[in-house]
Design an enzyme around this catalytic site. Sequence first.
Site, PDB file in Angstrom:
ATOM      1  N   SER A 186     -27.672   4.776  -2.438  1.00  0.00           N
ATOM      2  CA  SER A 186     -26.597   3.822  -2.659  1.00  0.00           C
ATOM      3  C   SER A 186     -26.475   2.758  -1.553  1.00  0.00           C
ATOM      4  O   SER A 186     -25.732   1.782  -1.704  1.00  0.00           O
ATOM      5  CB  SER A 186     -25.264   4.570  -2.746  1.00  0.00           C
ATOM      6  OG  SER A 186     -24.973   5.233  -1.520  1.00  0.00           O
ATOM      7  N   LYS A 203     -22.150  -0.643   6.057  1.00  0.00           N
ATOM      8  CA  LYS A 203     -21.963  -0.356   4.630  1.00  0.00           C
ATOM      9  C   LYS A 203     -20.483  -0.389   4.276  1.00  0.00           C
ATOM     10  O   LYS A 203     -19.637   0.040   5.073  1.00  0.00           O
ATOM     11  CB  LYS A 203     -22.574   1.008   4.304  1.00  0.00           C
ATOM     12  CG  LYS A 203     -22.635   1.351   2.817  1.00  0.00           C
ATOM     13  CD  LYS A 203     -23.325   2.693   2.612  1.00  0.00           C
ATOM     14  CE  LYS A 203     -23.386   3.090   1.151  1.00  0.00           C
ATOM     15  NZ  LYS A 203     -24.055   4.399   0.951  1.00  0.00           N
ATOM     16  N   SER A 235     -29.307   8.435   0.173  1.00  0.00           N
ATOM     17  CA  SER A 235     -28.821   7.052   0.065  1.00  0.00           C
ATOM     18  C   SER A 235     -29.160   6.156   1.239  1.00  0.00           C
ATOM     19  O   SER A 235     -28.919   4.952   1.186  1.00  0.00           O
ATOM     20  CB  SER A 235     -27.304   7.043  -0.160  1.00  0.00           C
ATOM     21  OG  SER A 235     -27.010   7.507  -1.453  1.00  0.00           O
TER      22      SER A 235
END
Length: 471
Positions: free
Chosen positions: A150, A75, A174
Amino acid sequence: MNDILLLSLTELKRKLDRGEVSSTDAVKACLNRIDETSGLNALITVTAEQALARAAAFDRGELKGSLAGVPIIVKDNISTAGIRTTCASRMLENYVPPYDATVVKKLYDAGAVIIAKANMDEFAMGSASQNSYFGGVKNAVDSRRVPGGSSGGSAAAVAAFQAYAALGSDTGGSIRQPAAFNGVVGFKPTYSTVSRYGLVAFASSLDQIGPITRTVEDAAAVMNVIAGHDALDSTSADIDYPDYTAYDDSLRGKKIGVAEEFFGAGLQSDTGAAIEKKLAAAEAAGAKLVKVKIESFKASLAAYYVLSSAEAATNLARYDGVKYGFRTSKPVSDYVDLYYKTRSEGFGAEVKRRIMIGNYVLSSGYYDAYYLKALKVRTLIKQDYDNALAACDALVCPAAPSTAPLIGARTAPAEVYLSDIYTVPVNIAGLPGISIPAGSDGAGMPIGMQLIGRAFGDRELLGLAVGMARL
């Protein structure tokens, strides 16, 4: 699609170690798949040249470790030396960290091949991965829908076979919610078991790095690499860490807690039915269902957005256009004007909204009414979950109240925030949680089931998840 992509991480690793496939072939297959599925916009930076070089090193016998030769995505809020780390924000559009996050160093030490950095909601603030300076991410199952957030880029990339695993970060769901929306596995470890050093902070008392994979077994394999005490993280737990792959996956005799609060108004009927079907199958396999109470459940969402916004406002104060990151190109009259214009232009709408909420609840006259009260509610939530888990081995509930909505269908902030209602209490309480696939709704979209375990009972939770995933 290349058959090599259909292997799980553990299957690929076995074939790599036996010399049945090469890391170069696996990396090339992933890179080709990234090109084929580029419309998902799941990635911000692809490190093809570096990945192929590491794959060649493995094939020459120069890389060793439990993930050696395996392509993995990280990420884009996790620091990678020499590779830009943007947090999907204009504020850090061209930021290249001078150091690796501890989890990235551990991946390298285990021989992993980092192939790309994943798109996300800006600074990890969002539940749909549409708040990105680099454009929104699309769901890997249905590109008309959101992938969740997210860590939506990480989940969509794994679901689209762009890599064999991805690292995400989870502040209020997330990892688990986007995993549920894309039909993959997302594991949020117990707070403090995976180092946050090098993770760009959103809410430091809630943030946790974890794996997104296609199987629970793969998640356990990644946990064996990334978990452990880190002196560079002052919140890192100094404990004896287990072998996360040495779990008991039997359901017989296990007690599964079910709270009526988890199945109230707002839950999509298909989602509720899928979870109930899984619970019935678990009972038939020898598990015992136990009724528990989580009376603080309805208060958790409000407490979370007060606490997380307060911490975000503090953490993001460092982005001022002075030392690094974006700086306005407009004329400024003084340093206050520099701050104002830089932050106005550099941050997106959702980030600015949370900074303003955070500054408000921390301000004189409102601190006691909001922030202090939220801290007290946090204590009650922790007590509620600890008491419930004292009577069972794990709690089971939906990972999200519905399956992935269409892009643009939910725009009001309060409506978007409700998609985190089942996941935020787990972060508030610091517990481990995992989302596993539990079927699909009438439109064919994946449904995620969440299992919640006791603090530092991550291995036991993974074993239970393996057993539940087989049902």
